[in-house]
Design a protein around this motif. Structure first.
Motif, PDB file in Angstrom:
ATOM      1  N   LEU B  61       0.838  -1.195   0.000  1.00 44.21           N
ATOM      2  CA  LEU B  61       0.000   0.000   0.000  1.00 44.21           C
ATOM      3  C   LEU B  61       0.875   1.248   0.000  1.00 44.21           C
ATOM      4  O   LEU B  61       1.856   1.319   0.737  1.00 44.21           O
ATOM      5  CB  LEU B  61      -0.871   0.038   1.264  1.00 44.21           C
ATOM      6  N   ILE B  62       0.486   2.209  -0.829  1.00 42.86           N
ATOM      7  CA  ILE B  62       1.145   3.516  -0.828  1.00 42.86           C
ATOM      8  C   ILE B  62       0.125   4.550  -0.361  1.00 42.86           C
ATOM      9  O   ILE B  62      -0.984   4.592  -0.874  1.00 42.86           O
ATOM     10  CB  ILE B  62       1.630   3.883  -2.245  1.00 42.86           C
ATOM     11  N   GLY B  63       0.496   5.379   0.594  1.00 39.33           N
ATOM     12  CA  GLY B  63      -0.391   6.451   1.049  1.00 39.33           C
ATOM     13  C   GLY B  63      -0.155   7.708   0.225  1.00 39.33           C
ATOM     14  O   GLY B  63       0.998   8.098   0.011  1.00 39.33           O
ATOM     15  N   LEU B  64      -1.226   8.317  -0.261  1.00 40.84           N
ATOM     16  CA  LEU B  64      -1.116   9.575  -1.005  1.00 40.84           C
ATOM     17  C   LEU B  64      -1.786  10.662  -0.173  1.00 40.84           C
ATOM     18  O   LEU B  64      -3.009  10.693  -0.055  1.00 40.84           O
ATOM     19  CB  LEU B  64      -1.790   9.454  -2.374  1.00 40.84           C
ATOM     20  N   ILE B  65      -0.972  11.520   0.455  1.00 39.36           N
ATOM     21  CA  ILE B  65      -1.501  12.571   1.327  1.00 39.36           C
ATOM     22  C   ILE B  65      -1.500  13.877   0.552  1.00 39.36           C
ATOM     23  O   ILE B  65      -0.440  14.362   0.143  1.00 39.36           O
ATOM     24  CB  ILE B  65      -0.649  12.715   2.608  1.00 39.36           C
ATOM     25  N   LEU B  66      -2.682  14.434   0.301  1.00 39.31           N
ATOM     26  CA  LEU B  66      -2.768  15.699  -0.422  1.00 39.31           C
ATOM     27  C   LEU B  66      -3.800  16.584   0.258  1.00 39.31           C
ATOM     28  O   LEU B  66      -4.631  16.097   1.028  1.00 39.31           O
ATOM     29  CB  LEU B  66      -3.072  15.462  -1.899  1.00 39.31           C
ATOM     30  N   ILE B 116       2.125   0.298   5.941  1.00 33.11           N
ATOM     31  CA  ILE B 116       2.131   0.995   4.656  1.00 33.11           C
ATOM     32  C   ILE B 116       3.564   1.010   4.137  1.00 33.11           C
ATOM     33  O   ILE B 116       4.510   1.161   4.901  1.00 33.11           O
ATOM     34  CB  ILE B 116       1.570   2.422   4.846  1.00 33.11           C
ATOM     35  N   ALA B 117       3.722   0.839   2.817  1.00 30.00           N
ATOM     36  CA  ALA B 117       5.080   0.738   2.266  1.00 30.00           C
ATOM     37  C   ALA B 117       5.747   2.096   2.145  1.00 30.00           C
ATOM     38  O   ALA B 117       6.977   2.193   2.206  1.00 30.00           O
ATOM     39  CB  ALA B 117       5.029   0.045   0.911  1.00 30.00           C
ATOM     40  N   GLY B 118       4.964   3.160   1.950  1.00 30.45           N
ATOM     41  CA  GLY B 118       5.552   4.486   1.811  1.00 30.45           C
ATOM     42  C   GLY B 118       4.488   5.533   1.545  1.00 30.45           C
ATOM     43  O   GLY B 118       3.314   5.189   1.364  1.00 30.45           O
ATOM     44  N   ASN B 133      10.288  11.620  11.849  1.00 31.22           N
ATOM     45  CA  ASN B 133      10.417  10.353  12.569  1.00 31.22           C
ATOM     46  C   ASN B 133       9.543   9.245  11.992  1.00 31.22           C
ATOM     47  O   ASN B 133       9.303   8.241  12.645  1.00 31.22           O
ATOM     48  CB  ASN B 133      10.043  10.556  14.048  1.00 31.22           C
ATOM     49  N   ALA B 134       9.053   9.435  10.785  1.00 30.66           N
ATOM     50  CA  ALA B 134       8.086   8.477  10.248  1.00 30.66           C
ATOM     51  C   ALA B 134       8.716   7.108  10.042  1.00 30.66           C
ATOM     52  O   ALA B 134       8.054   6.091  10.168  1.00 30.66           O
ATOM     53  CB  ALA B 134       7.503   8.991   8.938  1.00 30.66           C
ATOM     54  N   ASN B 135      10.015   7.093   9.726  1.00 33.99           N
ATOM     55  CA  ASN B 135      10.709   5.824   9.594  1.00 33.99           C
ATOM     56  C   ASN B 135      10.088   4.941   8.512  1.00 33.99           C
ATOM     57  O   ASN B 135       9.977   3.732   8.649  1.00 33.99           O
ATOM     58  CB  ASN B 135      10.693   5.105  10.952  1.00 33.99           C
ATOM     59  N   VAL B 136       9.668   5.568   7.431  1.00 34.18           N
ATOM     60  CA  VAL B 136       9.063   4.886   6.298  1.00 34.18           C
ATOM     61  C   VAL B 136       9.395   5.761   5.081  1.00 34.18           C
ATOM     62  O   VAL B 136       9.528   6.981   5.222  1.00 34.18           O
ATOM     63  CB  VAL B 136       7.534   4.720   6.538  1.00 34.18           C
ATOM     64  N   PRO B 137       9.609   5.177   3.881  1.00 32.84           N
ATOM     65  CA  PRO B 137       9.975   6.017   2.732  1.00 32.84           C
ATOM     66  C   PRO B 137       8.911   7.070   2.411  1.00 32.84           C
ATOM     67  O   PRO B 137       7.721   6.773   2.429  1.00 32.84           O
ATOM     68  CB  PRO B 137      10.102   5.005   1.582  1.00 32.84           C
ATOM     69  N   ILE B 138       9.372   8.294   2.143  1.00 35.62           N
ATOM     70  CA  ILE B 138       8.474   9.402   1.799  1.00 35.62           C
ATOM     71  C   ILE B 138       9.046  10.126   0.585  1.00 35.62           C
ATOM     72  O   ILE B 138      10.265  10.281   0.469  1.00 35.62           O
ATOM     73  CB  ILE B 138       8.350  10.402   2.972  1.00 35.62           C
ATOM     74  N   VAL B 139       8.175  10.521  -0.334  1.00 37.64           N
ATOM     75  CA  VAL B 139       8.570  11.414  -1.417  1.00 37.64           C
ATOM     76  C   VAL B 139       7.638  12.622  -1.359  1.00 37.64           C
ATOM     77  O   VAL B 139       6.427  12.472  -1.170  1.00 37.64           O
ATOM     78  CB  VAL B 139       8.478  10.721  -2.798  1.00 37.64           C
ATOM     79  N   ILE B 297       8.777   4.039  -5.107  1.00 38.78           N
ATOM     80  CA  ILE B 297       8.868   2.577  -5.191  1.00 38.78           C
ATOM     81  C   ILE B 297      10.337   2.136  -5.173  1.00 38.78           C
ATOM     82  O   ILE B 297      10.684   1.139  -4.536  1.00 38.78           O
ATOM     83  CB  ILE B 297       8.090   2.050  -6.415  1.00 38.78           C
ATOM     84  N   LYS B 298      11.207   2.913  -5.807  1.00 37.86           N
ATOM     85  CA  LYS B 298      12.637   2.610  -5.706  1.00 37.86           C
ATOM     86  C   LYS B 298      13.095   2.643  -4.253  1.00 37.86           C
ATOM     87  O   LYS B 298      13.832   1.776  -3.794  1.00 37.86           O
ATOM     88  CB  LYS B 298      13.458   3.615  -6.517  1.00 37.86           C
TER      89      LYS B 298
END
Lengths: 327, 327
Positions: B61-66, B116-118, B133-139, B297-298
């Protein structure tokens, strides 16, 4: 991290008992239930939601399958679904299907493996086996379906009668109706409403099928206005096609609303930005999304739903593409 | 249903070995790996994706926060993110944050419990601890951030220089710049670009802060056109505020483009529907979403990313709110 074993130890019961109690999946004595409750609170134990999914075979994910989020009708719907879902502790997975049955089927199968709790679907494929056999709660939005699936829709026929009457009351004598795609149920309901209202009058009319697409609608209406310069009213089945008609009126040199009046259908925000602002039959899109989500969550939680078909009222929004009512 | 025990039995190895092999989480001998592969194929064993989440502590799962999907900039972005995610086997969870730090924090904490993967995030709160401090990939998308988070953005400053020059080359002598909200980085980059281009010219200008909101922009521009009737060019920092300016020109009786020329920024579909069609600096929104998803994803898959900042080019789209270039 506190585990279920710590809870069992603290409560003086077996892990199986704690699991049965927390997952509501079998007999637990009153004493054990109390002991587990106390232990959970003291240890601040949180049941891992993925572990819970495995046990209850349900997550709190809701799938939202819609044709294309970039169509201006859908973002507001998606917003409503997410807002309501959030208040009940559910999160929303977004699925753009392009009305492609293979894509829809793939979403359903993939998400079912994640124990998706249910789906809200805007699709014409609801008779397809992947819905009939989905074996997961589904609510349909903006499409009429087989009677097994609860459906939330606008009062499209009533709305089309309103829109047609708005043009008739404002003196139009030659009305063009831009009918939406024939495979879409809401478009057909709007067509029925137009026919019912127009046939009650003595006014001339013409019906042409026109996609819910700006540039296509502009081209179609430009041709028709050249062929038939008497047209003084256009009722479009969507705001996007009404925007195309308004643009076509401009290139044809027809003044709106003095020589040509236009009414759309949808009530998307873009209508107010046009010049003149678009008179339209506005759907309560947010409410549609909110009702659909509430019905779905009731189904997921095995609560009774009162009815299988929810019709959300529409209303006429008068702006600058129509004149004053003729007394 | 086939279980991991059946696979272990068939392969003649322990359940732990099968688990290590399937989850890629420890040493497995070549013979055992072959035996497990054969057993998995023969039994058509599918590793339950939720069980896999528990084991690998990752879902797809990818979270999209907008901020808000109903803002016309975001649906196309969401569409791109979902399209690209799907091709890599990821699904997208939609999160409307309204730029509210509490809501953002809550999304991150809730979704992290689902492994969640990122996240792909459009927010001004990226310095906040819940991101750090999320400790998960973020772009990050469309916002400049602390240098730890990879960012995808339009070339906003360059675009604003283009838009300003478009008005200058078309003979404008009194230009109004509608500056976006001061807390938004892209809006500030556009302001910088405008200032750089206008100060190179001898042309008079006025800057006013204006939200990315149709009705507010209409009101603001109506006032300013009354105060200063010499204004013959408006550069708006968004298409929505440009639409407000165009409406205001109509009520002020200013002919567009003969007396007043307008340029927007964004390139949303609505711009073409206006009359006259809106000249604008178009962002490649779909590409921004696609690039952000590929970078995320990378990162999720621990692959190397080439750079930490991706700037997507913009382009000038000429429509009816501007005249021909003065030779």
């Amino acid at each position: 991290m506190t585990t279920i074993k710590d809870v069992a130890k603290k409560a003086g019961v077996s892990v199986a008992t704690v699991s049965r109690f927390l997952n509501n999946s079998g007999y637990v004595s009153t004493e054990a239930a109390q002991a587990v409750t106390v232990a959970v609170e003291e240890l601040k134990y949180e049941l891992n939601p993925i572990a819970r999914s495995l046990n209850t075979k349900k997550s709190n994910l809701i799938g939202l399958i819609l044709p294309d989020i970039t169509n201006p009708f859908f973002p507001e719907l998606a917003r409503a679904v997410e807002d309501v879902a959030l208040t009940y502790g559910y999160t929303v997975v977004l699925c753009n299907s392009d009305e492609d049955p293979e894509k829809e089927k793939n979403y359903i199968e993939t998400l079912k493996k994640k124990y998706i709790a249910g789906f809200i679907v805007t699709s014409n494929q609801l008779d397809a086996p992947h819905y009939a056999n989905a074996n997961v709660p589904i609510v349909a939005l903006d499409r009429t379906i087989n009677e097994k699936i609860p459906t939330v829709s606008s009062n499209n026929k009533e709305g089309a009668i309103m829109g047609t009457n708005a043009l008739l009351e404002r003196g139009c004598k030659h009305i063009l109706f831009l009918r939406g795609p024939e495979k879409l149920n809401p478009a057909n309901d709007r067509y029925e409403g137009f026919m019912e209202a127009i046939q009650r009058s003595n006014v001339r009319y013409q019906v042409v099928t026109c996609p819910f697409h700006f540039a296509d609608s502009q081209k179609i209406v430009e041709c028709i206005l050249q062929e038939n310069p008497l047209i003084d009213g256009i009722f479009a089945s969507s705001d996007v096609s009404a925007a195309g008609a308004l643009k076509a009126a401009g290139t044809a040199g027809k003044h709106v609303p003095d020589e040509l009046q236009i009414v759309g259908f949808d009530g998307v925000a873009m209508g107010a930005m046009l010049s003149p602002g678009l008179t339209t039959v506005a759907q309560d899109v947010y409410k549609m999304g909110a009702v659909a989500t509430r019905v779905l969550i009731k189904r997921i939680e095995n609560k009774k739903i009162e009815q299988n078909f929810y019709e959300v009222p529409v209303k006429l929004v008068i702006r600058g593409t129509t004149r004053s009512v003729v007394e």
